[in-house]
Scaffold this active site. Structure first.
Site, PDB file in Angstrom:
ATOM      1  N   LYS A 144      45.433  34.381  45.215  1.00  0.00           N
ATOM      2  CA  LYS A 144      45.622  35.511  44.294  1.00  0.00           C
ATOM      3  C   LYS A 144      45.794  35.011  42.862  1.00  0.00           C
ATOM      4  O   LYS A 144      46.163  33.862  42.630  1.00  0.00           O
ATOM      5  CB  LYS A 144      46.874  36.315  44.692  1.00  0.00           C
ATOM      6  CG  LYS A 144      46.777  36.945  46.073  1.00  0.00           C
ATOM      7  CD  LYS A 144      45.756  38.031  46.089  1.00  0.00           C
ATOM      8  CE  LYS A 144      45.716  38.687  47.462  1.00  0.00           C
ATOM      9  NZ  LYS A 144      44.635  39.610  47.598  1.00  0.00           N
ATOM     10  N   CYS A 145      45.555  35.901  41.925  1.00  0.00           N
ATOM     11  CA  CYS A 145      45.677  35.647  40.493  1.00  0.00           C
ATOM     12  C   CYS A 145      47.045  35.034  40.188  1.00  0.00           C
ATOM     13  O   CYS A 145      48.044  35.502  40.746  1.00  0.00           O
ATOM     14  CB  CYS A 145      45.505  36.963  39.744  1.00  0.00           C
ATOM     15  SG  CYS A 145      45.602  36.818  37.964  1.00  0.00           S
ATOM     16  N   PRO A 146      47.113  33.994  39.415  1.00  0.00           N
ATOM     17  CA  PRO A 146      46.094  33.364  38.572  1.00  0.00           C
ATOM     18  C   PRO A 146      45.448  32.130  39.195  1.00  0.00           C
ATOM     19  O   PRO A 146      44.708  31.420  38.519  1.00  0.00           O
ATOM     20  CB  PRO A 146      46.886  32.958  37.338  1.00  0.00           C
ATOM     21  CG  PRO A 146      48.199  32.511  37.901  1.00  0.00           C
ATOM     22  CD  PRO A 146      48.449  33.477  39.066  1.00  0.00           C
ATOM     23  N   ASP A 183      39.926  37.416  45.521  1.00  0.00           N
ATOM     24  CA  ASP A 183      40.798  38.173  44.624  1.00  0.00           C
ATOM     25  C   ASP A 183      39.950  39.039  43.695  1.00  0.00           C
ATOM     26  O   ASP A 183      39.135  38.523  42.941  1.00  0.00           O
ATOM     27  CB  ASP A 183      41.654  37.206  43.800  1.00  0.00           C
ATOM     28  CG  ASP A 183      42.629  37.922  42.885  1.00  0.00           C
ATOM     29  OD1 ASP A 183      42.751  39.165  42.980  1.00  0.00           O
ATOM     30  OD2 ASP A 183      43.268  37.235  42.076  1.00  0.00           O
ATOM     31  N   ASP A 225      38.926  37.452  35.463  1.00  0.00           N
ATOM     32  CA  ASP A 225      39.533  36.186  35.043  1.00  0.00           C
ATOM     33  C   ASP A 225      38.542  35.035  34.896  1.00  0.00           C
ATOM     34  O   ASP A 225      38.587  34.296  33.913  1.00  0.00           O
ATOM     35  CB  ASP A 225      40.626  35.769  36.031  1.00  0.00           C
ATOM     36  CG  ASP A 225      41.813  36.709  36.025  1.00  0.00           C
ATOM     37  OD1 ASP A 225      41.972  37.464  35.045  1.00  0.00           O
ATOM     38  OD2 ASP A 225      42.579  36.689  37.005  1.00  0.00           O
TER      39      ASP A 225
END
Length: 79
Positions: free
Chosen positions: A12-14, A39, A45
């Site tokens: 998951k982010c980041p 994600d 991103d």
């Protein structure tokens, strides 16, 4: 031409962007990095990261199960 594959499914982010940045540092100009992730924020991103690094996204493929980016490392600027 060298192709490096990076499987970031489940992260998951980041983390997808951070791991992509780290992988790009080890590549030479013209080499490619295939990044697979799940994600949904990676669609935002990773292209933003590529704009920052000056590299190039060649293919972005999105399916129900994964997002695939094919990134080409740009030539290093001459100091």
């Amino acid at each position: 031409m060298t192709m490096t594959r990076l499987d970031l499914t489940g992260l998951k982010c980041p983390l997808p962007a951070l791991k992509t940045r780290k992988a790009l540092r080890s590549l030479k100009a013209g080499e490619r990095l295939e990044v697979r992730c799940t994600d949904p924020l990676a669609v935002i991103d990773i292209p933003n990261l590529i704009r920052e690094t000056g590299d190039r996204v060649e293919i972005v493929d999105r399916s129900d199960h994964a997002i695939l980016f094919l990134i080409e490392k740009a030539a290093e600027p001459i100091p």
